[in-house]
Structure formats: structure tokens, C-alpha cells
Design a protein around this motif. Structure first.
Motif: not given
Length: 233
Positions: A200-201, A203-212
């Protein structure tokens, strides 16, 4: 014969009556089996998993799996409870710490305490595999899923519901129970590596970044819990 002697005899009989362990057992065999089973159940679900496949991945015999866990369901139960109970215990510890705090406790604080033990699994070997298995649990037959979910999470989830009632007196019991259930559904989807956001996004959202992930879902759930009452008290 004294009661102490009877107890000793019973323990001896039980030990001798138990089937002997298959040969070639290493000290970490049971953990290897649990790790392999966690992966198989996460990939295929309960129905699609076979003890033969688990045995192959764990480099053990099926006889050894039966020795430790008794059956396929016994193995599935052990896999789920191993991490599920740890999550629940951590949640309860965090909740007790919040209750002892002198400064005011916010809804955001409670949401973080509930979610933190699960997001932490993403940094643990096998943790992401368990999160996928956990997300699958809701598609498993009721006779499997209800028992395990209740055994692992019922007490801690109810404790959080009660605390939300205390700090959100403007919400009805119905509103709070709905919103906690929706919090559970949201975190299971977000934490289970569905890769949807990568589509969906990109280079916008990083689902591998646990903090994000943690910050986004905490903000989302907190706002939901603080939304105006649907069923006024």
C-alpha cells in the motif's frame, strides 16, 4: 505402612511405569521440537501440520515428539502456551507497576503496557513466527482456539478491561470491552507480518521497524479508547 513410605512407593512406581525415553535424546530436544513445531503451525495451521514434518525439521523421531507431548494437540498447546503465558505474565507485571505509580496513569500508558510484551517478541528468535501462529489461532476450530486463548490470555485481558473501566469512567462496560477486543485485533494484524503496508505504501511506511509499528498502533488504539462513548454510562 506410613504415609511418607506410601508417597515414596507411588513416585517410584510412576517413574518405572512411564514408557522409557527413546534413545538419542539431546538435552535441548524438547526445545528443538517446540521451535520446529512453531514454524510448521505458523506456516500451515493446525490442520495442515503433521508430526512427520515437525520431526523432520527438528531432526528427531515422531516417537520422541509423542514422548514429550503425547499428541499433535499436546504439541500445539505447548507451543502456544510457551510464549502466550510469558506475554500474559509480562502484561500483569506491567499493570501492577502502573497501579503502584504515584503520578497519574493515562490511557496511553495502559495501552503501551498491554502491547509492549508482544511487540518485544519481534526481537526474539522465533518471536515473529509465534506472532503469525497467534494470528492464525482465530481461524482454528473453536475447540482448539477458545481453550488456548483463554488459558494464555483470559486473566490478563480481563485485568486490563477492569483497569480501563477505572481510568475511563465515562465509558460503559460495553464500550470498553468492544474497544479492548478491537485493540487485540489491531495488534494481531499489525504485528503478524502481513506485508500489506509494503504494497500500500512502499517507501513510506516501514512495517519492519518495530518502534514505528509500536508508536503507530499505540496512537491509534489510544485514540479509539478515548473516542466519545457510543453507549453513555
Amino acid at each position: 505402612m506410613g504415609s511418607a513410605q506410601k508417597s515414596s512407593d507411588l513416585k517410584t512406581w510412576t517413574k518405572r511405569s512411564r514408557p522409557g525415553r527413546p534413545e538419542g535424546i539431546g538435552d535441548n530436544s524438547s526445545e528443538r521440537i517446540l521451535d520446529a513445531a512453531e514454524l510448521v503451525f505458523a506456516e500451515t495451521g493446525y490442520a495442515g501440520a503433521s508430526l512427520r514434518n515437525v520431526a523432520s525439521k527438528a531432526a528427531v523421531t515422531q516417537a520422541l515428539i509423542n514422548y514429550y507431548f503425547g499428541s499433535k494437540y499436546g504439541l500445539y498447546e505447548a507451543v502456544f502456551i510457551r510464549r502466550g503465558r510469558s506475554i500474559s505474565d509480562d502484561r500483569m507485571t506491567r499493570l501492577e507497576e502502573l497501579k503502584k505509580r504515584k503520578q497519574p496513569v493515562t490511557v496511553n500508558d495502559v495501552v503501551r503496557a498491554f502491547l509492549a510484551p508482544t511487540i518485544a517478541l519481534r526481537a526474539v528468535p522465533g518471536g515473529r513466527t509465534f506472532l503469525r501462529l497467534q494470528a492464525r489461532l482465530h481461524t482454528e476450530p473453536a475447540e482448539i482456539s477458545y481453550k488456548l486463548r483463554n488459558e494464555a490470555y483470559d486473566a490478563s485481558t480481563r485485568a486490563y478491561v477492569e483497569y480501563f473501566k477505572e481510568i475511563c469512567p465515562q465509558l460503559s462496560d460495553k464500550d470498553i470491552n468492544w474497544r479492548v477486543a478491537l485493540m487485540v485485533g489491531a495488534y494481531m494484524y499489525a504485528f503478524s507480518d502481513t506485508h500489506r503496508l509494503e504494497q500500500l505504501a512502499p517507501n513510506v511506511c516501514n512495517p519492519n521497524d518495530s518502534e514505528e509499528i509500536f508508536e503507530q498502533i499505540t496512537a491509534f488504539v489510544t485514540a479509539g479508547l478515548l473516542a466519545p462513548p457510543v453507549h453513555p454510562v
